[in-house]
Design an enzyme around this catalytic site. Structure first.
Site, short mmCIF file in Angstrom:
data_model
loop_
_atom_site.label_atom_id
_atom_site.label_comp_id
_atom_site.label_asym_id
_atom_site.label_seq_id
_atom_site.Cartn_x
_atom_site.Cartn_y
_atom_site.Cartn_z
N LYS A 263 0.86 -1.19 0.00
CA LYS A 263 0.00 0.00 0.00
C LYS A 263 0.89 1.23 0.00
O LYS A 263 1.72 1.42 0.90
CB LYS A 263 -0.92 0.00 1.24
CG LYS A 263 -1.69 1.32 1.45
CD LYS A 263 -2.64 1.25 2.65
CE LYS A 263 -3.26 2.63 2.93
NZ LYS A 263 -4.17 2.61 4.08
N ASP A 268 -2.47 10.20 3.67
CA ASP A 268 -3.87 9.82 3.82
C ASP A 268 -4.59 10.81 4.73
O ASP A 268 -4.54 10.69 5.95
CB ASP A 268 -3.98 8.40 4.38
CG ASP A 268 -5.43 7.96 4.56
OD1 ASP A 268 -6.32 8.63 3.99
OD2 ASP A 268 -5.66 6.95 5.25
N LYS A 275 -10.14 12.87 8.15
CA LYS A 275 -9.74 12.43 9.49
C LYS A 275 -9.73 13.61 10.46
O LYS A 275 -9.59 14.76 10.04
CB LYS A 275 -8.31 11.86 9.42
CG LYS A 275 -8.18 10.54 8.72
CD LYS A 275 -6.73 10.08 8.69
CE LYS A 275 -6.59 8.74 7.99
NZ LYS A 275 -7.24 7.62 8.71
N ASP A 286 1.64 6.22 5.57
CA ASP A 286 0.66 5.31 4.99
C ASP A 286 1.17 4.62 3.73
O ASP A 286 0.44 3.87 3.08
CB ASP A 286 -0.65 6.07 4.72
CG ASP A 286 -1.88 5.19 4.88
OD1 ASP A 286 -1.77 4.14 5.54
OD2 ASP A 286 -2.94 5.56 4.35
N ASP A 345 -12.13 7.21 3.51
CA ASP A 345 -10.95 6.95 4.32
C ASP A 345 -10.56 5.46 4.32
O ASP A 345 -9.50 5.08 4.78
CB ASP A 345 -11.19 7.44 5.76
CG ASP A 345 -9.91 7.60 6.55
OD1 ASP A 345 -8.82 7.54 5.94
OD2 ASP A 345 -10.00 7.80 7.78
N GLU A 347 -9.42 3.82 1.94
CA GLU A 347 -8.88 3.94 0.58
C GLU A 347 -7.83 2.88 0.27
O GLU A 347 -7.63 2.52 -0.89
CB GLU A 347 -8.28 5.34 0.38
CG GLU A 347 -6.83 5.55 0.87
CD GLU A 347 -6.65 5.34 2.36
OE1 GLU A 347 -7.64 5.45 3.10
OE2 GLU A 347 -5.51 5.06 2.80
N ARG A 349 -7.75 -0.31 0.77
CA ARG A 349 -8.31 -1.53 0.16
C ARG A 349 -8.69 -1.28 -1.29
O ARG A 349 -8.69 -2.22 -2.10
CB ARG A 349 -9.49 -2.03 1.01
CG ARG A 349 -10.61 -1.05 1.17
CD ARG A 349 -11.50 -1.36 2.38
NE ARG A 349 -10.84 -1.07 3.65
CZ ARG A 349 -11.39 -1.25 4.84
NH1 ARG A 349 -12.62 -1.74 4.93
NH2 ARG A 349 -10.73 -0.98 5.94
N1 BES Z 1 -4.27 4.53 6.82
C1 BES Z 1 -5.44 4.28 7.58
C2 BES Z 1 -5.21 3.29 8.70
C3 BES Z 1 -4.29 3.71 9.79
C4 BES Z 1 -4.79 4.37 10.90
C5 BES Z 1 -2.94 3.43 9.74
C6 BES Z 1 -3.95 4.75 11.92
C7 BES Z 1 -2.10 3.81 10.77
C8 BES Z 1 -2.61 4.47 11.86
C9 BES Z 1 -6.56 3.73 6.68
O1 BES Z 1 -6.57 4.21 5.39
C10 BES Z 1 -7.84 4.12 7.31
O2 BES Z 1 -8.11 5.29 7.37
N2 BES Z 1 -8.59 3.13 7.77
C11 BES Z 1 -9.85 3.39 8.38
C12 BES Z 1 -10.80 2.34 7.87
C13 BES Z 1 -12.25 2.64 8.16
C14 BES Z 1 -12.66 3.92 7.48
C15 BES Z 1 -13.09 1.49 7.67
C16 BES Z 1 -9.69 3.28 9.90
O3 BES Z 1 -8.87 2.50 10.37
O4 BES Z 1 -10.36 4.03 10.59
ZN ZN Z 2 -4.77 4.79 4.64
MN MN Z 3 -7.64 6.02 5.23
#
Ligand code: BES
Ligand code: ZN
Ligand code: MN
Length: 495
Positions: A263, A268, A275, A286, A345, A347, A349
């Site tokens: 990834k 992000d 966020k 990220d 968010d 993204e 996947r």
């Molecule tokens: N890059 C984030 C995940 C992440 C969060 C990595 C904190 C490192 C530290 C990912 O893209 C994300 O935002 N995931 C969301 C998924 C949700 C929207 C289903 C999450 O974890 O809140």
């Molecule tokens: Zn992310």
């Molecule tokens: Mn995200």
């Protein structure tokens, strides 16, 4: 750093300092430390018996030798309790020793653990070198170091001739791996400002050229042609266009490679599903999965491993704008599956889906993706292990074995069919996040990805382990470079 392995007598090496490891509870050291103790008239035993030095893991103690041995100083480093000893402890204490010796120009050491520690000589040498180099790592692109590192030479000394070849092999391997981890750390530590998808692609091309790997970069037009709606949609809110990067090592006509997928979200923000502001700066990490894949490809090329491997990187910047992907939009991945984007968010996947579809064309033996995919994985496992999801028990076991060897932990998590219910969409084939509240967040990410695979596959959620892991002495603040050691170990022992 210049690293050598030499045969010799530890009391006779002329050097700035000689480093010796001692287990907790030991009062009369044996082996190399015993020889030094004897030459110093029992000075080490005295320190240990009096409790001046407790040999806690990573604790250090300096002694002057006053000409009783050829080395000017002895650097004692605590190994902690013998029953908890492992190659990863060697990495940690080697890091502690190297930091303590950073003002000297050279440090001589034994390969920790090769004697009474019971490690194979090559494992001991590899871990000693890895710990040393990883422990000295700092990200210095934007700041002159307050205390520069003067240490430029590590000498590993060994008494017996039999172990020498193995030690040399291990030391060489350790240096290549550690430098590749640092390469990955540098990429991940760099801000989104300068490490954009295009720049990530340029760096990949640059190192691929240096090492003779084949590298291909797909720009937005090529992404259109390939129908990579996941990568394109995530990238479209940004002025920085997305990229898809392909790295190929030792690929021949009939080879069935192992494909590594990273990834590569260079920043992000969450997109329109933006966020919260607190901690958003960490989202420069990220692309840690991409960094791990690049670091691994570098290492295996330098190690000349007898396997075929492909690295695929889906790189994009996730920003909100008038052109950004919106919650509710329906997009099409390159295998024509449609996805309702209920959360911009989620993204990672989306970009990975296109990469996983692309992986199929290699007729791969196995595909392993690494992604900072979910905060939920950090909630589940903290910062001590990556979440391991797999559709293939044999592959999962191989990864678990490699994790044990490399000290980069994984922990298996389930992908139950029942979770599929949570990403059912009314208007598209699937949706990218659930509206059923906070549950199984890491697994839902994996379930989504599984929709795009048709081969033995494993997904490593590295959100918790990719940066700011304080529990290991060989980590610095910022990126850990997690995944390089694990994957190199996996590919090296592949059969
Ligand atoms: N890059 C984030 C995940 C992440 C969060 C990595 C904190 C490192 C530290 C990912 O893209 C994300 O935002 N995931 C969301 C998924 C949700 C929207 C289903 C999450 O974890 O809140
Ligand atoms: Zn992310
Ligand atoms: Mn995200």
């Amino acid at each position: 750093m210049r690293i050598t392995v030499e045969q010799g007598d530890i009391t006779r090496v002329q050097t700035d300092a000689i480093c010796l490891g001692i287990f907790q509870g030991v009062q009369r050291p044996g082996g190399a430390a015993g020889a030094v103790d004897k030459a110093l008239g029992g000075a080490l035993s005295e320190i240990l018996t009096d409790g001046d030095f407790l040999c806690k893991k990573g604790e250090v103690f300096w002694l002057r030798t006053h000409g009783k041995i050829a080395a000017k100083r002895v650097l004692l480093v605590g190994l902690g309790p013998a029953e908890k000893f492992s190659a990863d402890v060697v990495r940690e204490i080697s890091a502690a020793a190297a930091r303590a010796a950073k003002n000297l120009s050279e440090l001589t050491t034994i390969a920790h653990g090769a004697g009474i520690g019971g490690l194979e000589p090559h494992t001991a040498a590899q871990a000693t070198v890895e710990g040393t180099l990883l422990g000295l790592y700092r990200f210095e692109k934007f700041k002159k170091p307050e205390e520069p590192i003067k240490l430029e030479r590590l000498r590993i000394i060994e008494h017996s001739a039999e172990k020498l070849e193995q030690l040399k092999l291990g030391a060489q391997r350790g240096q290549i791996i550690a430098e590749s981890v640092c390469f990955a750390r540098d990429l991940a530590n760099e801000p989104g400002q300068s490490l954009t998808p295009r720049e990530l692609a340029r760096r990949a091309q640059e190192f691929a050229q240096d090492l003779g790997l084949r590298c291909e970069v797909f720009d937005e037009n090529a992404l259109e042609r390939l129908g990579m709606g996941g990568i394109l949609s995530v990238g479209k809110g940004s002025n920085e266009p997305p990229r898809f990067i392909v790295l190929e090592y030792n690929l021949t006509k009939n080879s069935r490679p192992i494909v590594l997928v990273g990834k590569g979200i260079t920043f992000d923000s969450g997109g329109i599903s933006i966020k919260p502001r607190e901690g958003m700066e960490a989202m420069k990490y990220d692309m840690s999965g991409a960094a791990a894949v690049i670091g691994t490809m570098r290492a295996i090329a330098l190690l000349k491993l007898p396997i075929s491997a492909v690295g695929l990187i889906a790189a994009a910047e996730n920003l909100p704008s008038g052109k950004a992907l919106k919650p509710g939009d329906v997009i099409k991945i390159s295998n024509n599956k449609t996805v309702e984007v209920t959360n911009t968010d989620a993204e990672g996947r989306l970009v990975l889906a296109d990469a996983l579809v692309y992986a199929q064309r290699y007729n791969p033996q196995a595909v392993i993706d690494l992604a900072t995919l979910t905060g939920a994985c950090t909630i589940a496992l903290g910062k001590e292990a990556a979440g391991l999801f797999s559709n293939d028990e044999t592959l999962a076991q191989k990864i678990q074995r490699a994790a044990q060897q490399s000290g980069e932990r994984v922990w298996p998590l389930p992908i139950y069919d029942e979770y599929k219910e949570l990403i059912k969409s009314e208007i598209a084939d699937i949706k990218n996040s659930t509206n059923k509240g906070p549950q199984a967040g890491a697994a839902i990410g994996a379930i989504f990805l599984q929709e795009f695979v048709s081969y033995p596959w494993a997904h490593l959620d590295i959100a918790g382990v990719a940066y700011d892991v304080e529990s290991r002495l060989y980590h610095a603040k910022g990126a850990t470079g997690y995944g390089v050691r694990l994957l190199v170990e996996l590919l090296q022992s592949w059969q």
